[in-house]
Scaffold this motif. Structure first.
Motif, PDB file in Angstrom:
ATOM      1  N   PRO A  40      17.233  27.295  46.871  1.00  0.00           N
ATOM      2  CA  PRO A  40      17.529  26.427  45.589  1.00  0.00           C
ATOM      3  C   PRO A  40      19.659  27.042  45.004  1.00  0.00           C
ATOM      4  CG  PRO A  40      15.990  26.841  44.641  1.00  0.00           C
ATOM      5  CD  PRO A  40      16.343  28.244  46.022  1.00  0.00           C
ATOM      6  N   ARG A  41      20.356  26.058  45.457  1.00  0.00           N
ATOM      7  CA  ARG A  41      21.479  26.556  45.287  1.00  0.00           C
ATOM      8  C   ARG A  41      22.138  25.474  44.177  1.00  0.00           C
ATOM      9  NH1 ARG A  41      23.014  23.807  51.444  1.00  0.00           N
ATOM     10  NH2 ARG A  41      21.748  21.878  50.166  1.00  0.00           N
ATOM     11  N   ALA A  42      22.645  26.579  43.236  1.00  0.00           N
ATOM     12  CA  ALA A  42      23.429  26.430  42.171  1.00  0.00           C
ATOM     13  C   ALA A  42      25.197  25.742  42.836  1.00  0.00           C
ATOM     14  CB  ALA A  42      22.856  26.995  41.272  1.00  0.00           C
ATOM     15  N   VAL A  43      25.913  25.347  41.466  1.00  0.00           N
ATOM     16  CA  VAL A  43      27.160  25.072  41.662  1.00  0.00           C
ATOM     17  C   VAL A  43      27.757  24.454  40.634  1.00  0.00           C
ATOM     18  CG1 VAL A  43      28.882  23.749  43.062  1.00  0.00           C
ATOM     19  CG2 VAL A  43      26.950  24.104  44.367  1.00  0.00           C
ATOM     20  N   MET A  89      21.955  36.613  40.203  1.00  0.00           N
ATOM     21  CA  MET A  89      21.542  35.274  41.076  1.00  0.00           C
ATOM     22  C   MET A  89      23.200  34.612  41.723  1.00  0.00           C
ATOM     23  SD  MET A  89      20.780  31.933  38.319  1.00  0.00           S
ATOM     24  CE  MET A  89      20.580  30.346  38.842  1.00  0.00           C
ATOM     25  N   GLN A  90      22.609  33.871  41.966  1.00  0.00           N
ATOM     26  CA  GLN A  90      24.080  33.209  43.113  1.00  0.00           C
ATOM     27  C   GLN A  90      24.682  32.272  42.798  1.00  0.00           C
ATOM     28  OE1 GLN A  90      23.162  31.804  47.496  1.00  0.00           O
ATOM     29  NE2 GLN A  90      24.473  33.370  48.362  1.00  0.00           N
ATOM     30  N   LEU A  91      26.096  31.608  42.550  1.00  0.00           N
ATOM     31  CA  LEU A  91      26.540  30.819  41.651  1.00  0.00           C
ATOM     32  C   LEU A  91      28.126  29.860  43.114  1.00  0.00           C
ATOM     33  CD1 LEU A  91      26.025  28.735  39.332  1.00  0.00           C
ATOM     34  CD2 LEU A  91      28.100  29.868  38.881  1.00  0.00           C
ATOM     35  N   GLY A  92      28.110  28.832  43.169  1.00  0.00           N
ATOM     36  CA  GLY A  92      29.619  28.486  43.742  1.00  0.00           C
ATOM     37  C   GLY A  92      29.970  27.874  42.443  1.00  0.00           C
ATOM     38  N   ILE A  93      31.096  28.442  42.754  1.00  0.00           N
ATOM     39  CA  ILE A  93      32.261  27.421  41.889  1.00  0.00           C
ATOM     40  C   ILE A  93      33.179  27.175  42.285  1.00  0.00           C
ATOM     41  CG2 ILE A  93      33.632  28.031  39.622  1.00  0.00           C
ATOM     42  CD1 ILE A  93      32.496  30.495  38.972  1.00  0.00           C
ATOM     43  N   ILE A  94      33.076  25.134  41.476  1.00  0.00           N
ATOM     44  CA  ILE A  94      34.424  24.743  42.586  1.00  0.00           C
ATOM     45  C   ILE A  94      35.347  24.379  41.326  1.00  0.00           C
ATOM     46  CG2 ILE A  94      35.408  22.360  43.389  1.00  0.00           C
ATOM     47  CD1 ILE A  94      32.268  21.722  43.873  1.00  0.00           C
ATOM     48  N   GLY A  95      36.960  25.096  41.361  1.00  0.00           N
ATOM     49  CA  GLY A  95      37.995  24.892  40.549  1.00  0.00           C
ATOM     50  C   GLY A  95      38.074  26.186  39.885  1.00  0.00           C
ATOM     51  N   LEU A  96      39.265  26.751  40.526  1.00  0.00           N
ATOM     52  CA  LEU A  96      39.984  28.246  39.967  1.00  0.00           C
ATOM     53  C   LEU A  96      40.822  28.393  39.702  1.00  0.00           C
ATOM     54  CD1 LEU A  96      38.080  30.078  43.400  1.00  0.00           C
ATOM     55  CD2 LEU A  96      37.128  29.561  41.471  1.00  0.00           C
ATOM     56  N   GLY A  97      41.073  27.727  38.772  1.00  0.00           N
ATOM     57  CA  GLY A  97      42.383  27.753  37.728  1.00  0.00           C
ATOM     58  C   GLY A  97      41.993  28.454  36.552  1.00  0.00           C
ATOM     59  N   LYS A  98      42.730  28.440  35.579  1.00  0.00           N
ATOM     60  CA  LYS A  98      42.816  29.726  34.446  1.00  0.00           C
ATOM     61  C   LYS A  98      41.326  29.494  33.642  1.00  0.00           C
ATOM     62  CE  LYS A  98      47.001  28.672  33.116  1.00  0.00           C
ATOM     63  NZ  LYS A  98      48.002  28.519  31.508  1.00  0.00           N
ATOM     64  N   MET A  99      40.549  28.909  34.238  1.00  0.00           N
ATOM     65  CA  MET A  99      39.016  28.961  32.986  1.00  0.00           C
ATOM     66  C   MET A  99      38.286  29.224  34.745  1.00  0.00           C
ATOM     67  SD  MET A  99      38.210  27.984  30.121  1.00  0.00           S
ATOM     68  CE  MET A  99      37.137  27.177  29.484  1.00  0.00           C
ATOM     69  N   ARG A 114      31.836  40.250  37.387  1.00  0.00           N
ATOM     70  CA  ARG A 114      31.235  41.755  37.083  1.00  0.00           C
ATOM     71  C   ARG A 114      30.214  42.533  36.330  1.00  0.00           C
ATOM     72  NH1 ARG A 114      36.786  41.500  33.242  1.00  0.00           N
ATOM     73  NH2 ARG A 114      38.215  42.074  34.508  1.00  0.00           N
ATOM     74  N   ALA A 115      29.734  40.903  35.970  1.00  0.00           N
ATOM     75  CA  ALA A 115      28.297  41.562  35.129  1.00  0.00           C
ATOM     76  C   ALA A 115      27.130  41.315  37.078  1.00  0.00           C
ATOM     77  CB  ALA A 115      27.516  39.727  34.177  1.00  0.00           C
ATOM     78  N   GLY A 116      27.422  41.154  37.950  1.00  0.00           N
ATOM     79  CA  GLY A 116      26.983  41.076  38.730  1.00  0.00           C
ATOM     80  C   GLY A 116      26.611  40.587  39.858  1.00  0.00           C
ATOM     81  N   HIS A 117      26.972  39.145  39.625  1.00  0.00           N
ATOM     82  CA  HIS A 117      26.366  37.702  40.313  1.00  0.00           C
ATOM     83  C   HIS A 117      27.148  37.604  41.571  1.00  0.00           C
ATOM     84  CE1 HIS A 117      23.536  36.420  36.972  1.00  0.00           C
ATOM     85  NE2 HIS A 117      24.391  36.972  36.010  1.00  0.00           N
ATOM     86  N   ASP A 118      26.770  36.751  42.657  1.00  0.00           N
ATOM     87  CA  ASP A 118      27.245  36.390  43.692  1.00  0.00           C
ATOM     88  C   ASP A 118      27.505  34.970  44.113  1.00  0.00           C
ATOM     89  OD1 ASP A 118      27.596  36.508  46.034  1.00  0.00           O
ATOM     90  OD2 ASP A 118      26.155  36.073  47.271  1.00  0.00           O
ATOM     91  N   VAL A 119      28.957  35.299  43.251  1.00  0.00           N
ATOM     92  CA  VAL A 119      29.856  33.787  43.573  1.00  0.00           C
ATOM     93  C   VAL A 119      31.019  33.199  44.424  1.00  0.00           C
ATOM     94  CG1 VAL A 119      31.608  32.878  41.466  1.00  0.00           C
ATOM     95  CG2 VAL A 119      30.088  34.493  40.532  1.00  0.00           C
ATOM     96  N   ASN A 177      38.985  32.789  35.705  1.00  0.00           N
ATOM     97  CA  ASN A 177      38.500  33.535  35.239  1.00  0.00           C
ATOM     98  C   ASN A 177      36.591  33.872  35.149  1.00  0.00           C
ATOM     99  OD1 ASN A 177      40.695  35.249  34.585  1.00  0.00           O
ATOM    100  ND2 ASN A 177      40.599  33.239  32.447  1.00  0.00           N
ATOM    101  N   MET A 178      36.197  32.762  34.941  1.00  0.00           N
ATOM    102  CA  MET A 178      34.703  32.667  35.643  1.00  0.00           C
ATOM    103  C   MET A 178      34.404  33.596  36.670  1.00  0.00           C
ATOM    104  SD  MET A 178      34.614  29.217  33.841  1.00  0.00           S
ATOM    105  CE  MET A 178      32.516  28.637  33.583  1.00  0.00           C
ATOM    106  N   ARG A 179      34.515  33.201  37.432  1.00  0.00           N
ATOM    107  CA  ARG A 179      34.104  33.833  38.911  1.00  0.00           C
ATOM    108  C   ARG A 179      34.491  35.040  38.709  1.00  0.00           C
ATOM    109  NH1 ARG A 179      36.830  32.893  44.119  1.00  0.00           N
ATOM    110  NH2 ARG A 179      39.245  33.772  43.352  1.00  0.00           N
TER     111      ARG A 179
END
Length: 316
Positions: free
Chosen positions: A51-54, A1-11, A21-26, A14-16
């Motif tokens: 449809p997008r998810a952020v 699955m594809q996901l956008g993440i806003i905010g790439l600090g410690k949490m 690692r689980a095969g998702h496109d981030v 690491n979530m990205r």
């Protein structure tokens, strides 16, 4: 699955990594150019397929509200926004309503796991419409720990952050209990190895927990906490939990006391304790410490019944 993440600090960072690692496109966005995969929010949206998810992982409050408002302008009907920060639950309904005007779904996600979540997984407490939660389950499954625990769809919009608020309130109380036990053991003339006591509790006891494991780890690094000061901040969730207890008339003795203990930790010389010392001196003639060239202990005979050094209230 594809996901956008806003905010790439410690949490968020690491979530990205865990999702990849689980095969998702981030695709991640951060103001730090060394971390980001997109130049701005519009570029992030352009890099995602509809449809997008952020997923928003920025500080709670204005930063999150502004980010959600900005996403309303770059996303489209059918997209989903997830607020995974420590937002107050009361922010969720306005955020959801703003996005709903554009046909954009909203999920609030309380996230626990800290810096250990990358390897151990994150406990997720989510709120929102079932259809939106179902759509995002591949992401939730990849982020949570393996097994049956670590995820709950707690209810409608706001339920996820409400559950996380109560989770953190309980955390306050647990930490306070461990801390008070530590101080009593340190004060005792009977116990010679306090760190070893805590280490022994990690298996076979009813007080074992991940927090206890972390306390043991901290004691291994600094057995007397010499490198620390006794100052503890609070990030808001404890206060919100106590506010809700007042609104709903639910007594929260331990959680409230733990919050007040944090407030007390920030006072070098507690005004309340000064008042108590003054009152004890007034009614009972008890010794007080006055600030001068040093701390001088002086006896005063103030208040009723102090001629003999006692009064009916003197044990206080």
């Amino acid at each position: 699955m594809q996901l956008g993440i806003i905010g790439l600090g410690k949490m968020g960072g690491n979530m990205r990594t865990r999702l990849r690692r689980a095969g998702h496109d981030v695709v991640g966005f951060d103001t730090d150019p060394t971390l980001t995969d997109a130049t701005d929010l519009a570029d992030l949206a352009a890099k995602l397929d509809a449809p997008r998810a952020v997923w928003v992982m920025v500080p709670a409050g204005d930063a999150t509200r502004q980010t959600v408002a900005a996403l309303a302008d770059v996303l489209s009907d059918g997209d989903i926004v997830i607020d995974g920060g420590n937002s107050r639950f009361s922010d969720d309904a306005p955020n959801a309503a703003l996005l709903a005007e554009r046909g954009i779904g909203y999920i609030d996600a309380g996230v626990s796991g800290g810096v250990w979540g990358l390897e151990n997984g994150y406990a997720l407490m989510v709120g929102g419409e079932k259809k939106h939660v179902d759509t995002m389950m591949p992401i939730f499954d990849a982020l949570k720990p393996p097994g049956e625990y670590g995820f709950v769809h707690a209810g409608g919009v706001g339920a996820g952050h409400y559950a996380k608020m109560v989770h953190n309130g309980i955390e306050y109380g647990l930490m306070q209990a461990y801390a008070e036990g530590y101080e009593l053991l340190k004060a005792s003339e009977h116990v010679e190895n306090v760190p070893a006591v805590f280490k022994s509790w990690r298996e076979g006891t009813v007080v074992r927990s991940w927090l206890l494991d972390l306390l043991d780890r901290a004691l291994e690094e600094d057995p007397n906490f010499d490198a620390l000061t006794g100052y503890a901040t609070d990030s808001g969730e404890g206060r919100w939990t106590v506010e809700e207890s007042i609104r709903l008339a639910v007594p929260l003795h331990a959680i409230s006391a733990s919050l007040y203990a944090r407030f007390e930790s920030r006072q070098d010389d507690s005004p309340a304790m000064k008042a108590i010392a003054a009152l004890r001196n007034q009614f009972g003639g008890h010794a007080v410490k006055e600030l001068g060239g040093g701390h001088a202990v002086k006896e005063h005979g103030g208040g009723q019944g102090t001629d003999s050094g006692t009064s009916g209230d003197s044990p206080s």
